[in-house]
Scaffold this motif. Structure first.
Motif, PDB file in Angstrom:
ATOM      1  N   HIS A  13      56.890 -41.455-145.660  1.00  8.48           N
ATOM      2  CA  HIS A  13      57.724 -40.253-145.612  1.00  8.48           C
ATOM      3  C   HIS A  13      57.664 -39.610-144.231  1.00  8.48           C
ATOM      4  O   HIS A  13      58.682 -39.175-143.694  1.00  8.48           O
ATOM      5  CB  HIS A  13      57.254 -39.241-146.663  1.00  8.48           C
ATOM      6  N   LEU A  14      56.460 -39.560-143.661  1.00  7.63           N
ATOM      7  CA  LEU A  14      56.291 -38.954-142.343  1.00  7.63           C
ATOM      8  C   LEU A  14      57.074 -39.716-141.285  1.00  7.63           C
ATOM      9  O   LEU A  14      57.725 -39.107-140.420  1.00  7.63           O
ATOM     10  CB  LEU A  14      54.806 -38.919-141.978  1.00  7.63           C
ATOM     11  N   LYS A  17      59.801 -41.570-141.730  1.00  9.71           N
ATOM     12  CA  LYS A  17      61.229 -41.325-141.922  1.00  9.71           C
ATOM     13  C   LYS A  17      61.620 -39.936-141.410  1.00  9.71           C
ATOM     14  O   LYS A  17      62.680 -39.771-140.793  1.00  9.71           O
ATOM     15  CB  LYS A  17      61.592 -41.461-143.402  1.00  9.71           C
ATOM     16  N   CYS A  18      60.761 -38.947-141.646  1.00 10.53           N
ATOM     17  CA  CYS A  18      61.041 -37.582-141.169  1.00 10.53           C
ATOM     18  C   CYS A  18      61.068 -37.533-139.642  1.00 10.53           C
ATOM     19  O   CYS A  18      61.918 -36.868-139.045  1.00 10.53           O
ATOM     20  CB  CYS A  18      59.984 -36.613-141.699  1.00 10.53           C
ATOM     21  N   ARG A  65      64.321 -39.206-138.420  1.00 10.82           N
ATOM     22  CA  ARG A  65      65.466 -38.329-138.677  1.00 10.82           C
ATOM     23  C   ARG A  65      65.449 -37.127-137.744  1.00 10.82           C
ATOM     24  O   ARG A  65      66.480 -36.736-137.187  1.00 10.82           O
ATOM     25  CB  ARG A  65      65.457 -37.880-140.134  1.00 10.82           C
ATOM     26  N   ALA A  66      64.273 -36.545-137.522  1.00 10.80           N
ATOM     27  CA  ALA A  66      64.166 -35.393-136.623  1.00 10.80           C
ATOM     28  C   ALA A  66      64.494 -35.783-135.188  1.00 10.80           C
ATOM     29  O   ALA A  66      65.116 -35.009-134.449  1.00 10.80           O
ATOM     30  CB  ALA A  66      62.753 -34.808-136.694  1.00 10.80           C
ATOM     31  N   LEU A 124      53.092 -36.035-149.462  1.00  7.92           N
ATOM     32  CA  LEU A 124      53.497 -36.610-148.184  1.00  7.92           C
ATOM     33  C   LEU A 124      52.747 -37.914-147.940  1.00  7.92           C
ATOM     34  O   LEU A 124      51.520 -37.971-148.080  1.00  7.92           O
ATOM     35  CB  LEU A 124      53.215 -35.619-147.045  1.00  7.92           C
TER      36      LEU A 124
END
Length: 258
Positions: A94-95, A97-98, A101-102, A90
């Motif tokens: 990445h965090l 983008k997550c 998206r969330a 991670l």
């Protein structure tokens, strides 16, 4: 309530697995790789740290250490630690983008929840749940028929209301009816839970289904058509739990000796 849901949960999971296997064989779904115990052990070892998250959540809740919401927050902290420190896969990118998206997926679902809350407010003002409960009481004095009518009531409400709203609005109204007909409150609680679980994946509201479709980027109506056999399995489980109380109460009575 947790103990009451253990056996129905195992039965429901087994029925879902059986249906999934049947559909996979019937439509000849592709297989990624052959099953083997060695592969299972390797995957388990690789996922062992991630599998600690349910242990943290459930252990914290049932140990009286945290509430359900606090348990979820604790699991997020644990997931960040595992992702950054243990697996080291991670990254901050990445965090980010997550999180984006969330946020988008949550916003889509919360629009449905907000509309459901408005509908719940209208139903409260119009006293429709109370009227329906009184109508059930006036129709019959048979517990079997009462349970069937309550199932229909919660199934319909679950299609249009979020689960929490349906519980707050309707359960207090029908509890006197439940006590009058000698229905065990734990048994009734599990019936309500199953009904609302079915409703949460049945449009138009279907917050759980909407969340899944948002993640998979699939049309909700296409998914619903494919989901109908699984809904049928859940309805069959609901009928079993409704009319065979020992399915939900057997383990409770065994543990608590009543």
């Amino acid at each position: 309530m947790f103990l009451a849901g253990v056996i129905p949960g195992i039965l429901g999971g087994g029925m879902m697995m059986g249906l999934a296997y049947y559909l996979a064989v019937r439509y000849d779904f592709p297989r990624e790789e052959a099953f083997s115990l060695r592969m299972l052990w390797e995957k388990f070892r690789a996922a062992s740290w991630a599998l600690m998250l349910p242990v943290i959540i459930l252990g914290g809740i049932f140990g009286g250490i945290v509430t359900a919401t606090e348990g979820a927050g604790l699991a997020v902290v644990a997931a960040l630690f595992i992702g950054f420190v243990v697996y080291r896969e991670l990254t901050l990118q990445h965090l980010y983008k997550c999180m984006v998206r969330a946020s988008v997926q949550t916003a889509a679902v919360m629009l449905l929840v907000a509309a459901s809350a408005l509908l719940g407010l209208y139903l409260t003002e119009a006293r429709l749940p109370q009227q329906m409960a009184q109508a059930i009481l006036g129709l019959t004095d048979s517990p079997v028929v009462v349970l069937m009518l309550l199932n229909l009531l919660f199934l319909v409400l679950g299609m249009f209301l979020h689960g929490a709203a349906a519980i707050i609005l309707v359960v207090p109204m029908v509890l006197p009816l439940v006590h009058q007909f000698g229905i065990d409150p734990i048994h009734f609680g599990l019936i309500v839970t199953l009904n609302l679980a079915i409703g949460q994946q049945t449009p138009p509201v279907a917050s759980v289904l909407a969340t899944s479709c948002a993640i998979a980027k699939i049309d909700i109506w296409t998914t619903t058509r494919a989901n109908l056999p699984f809904i049928g399995v859940l309805v069959a489980l609901l009928m079993l739990v409704t009319y065979v109380p020992s399915v939900s109460l057997g383990l409770v009575n065994w543990v608590y000796g009543s």
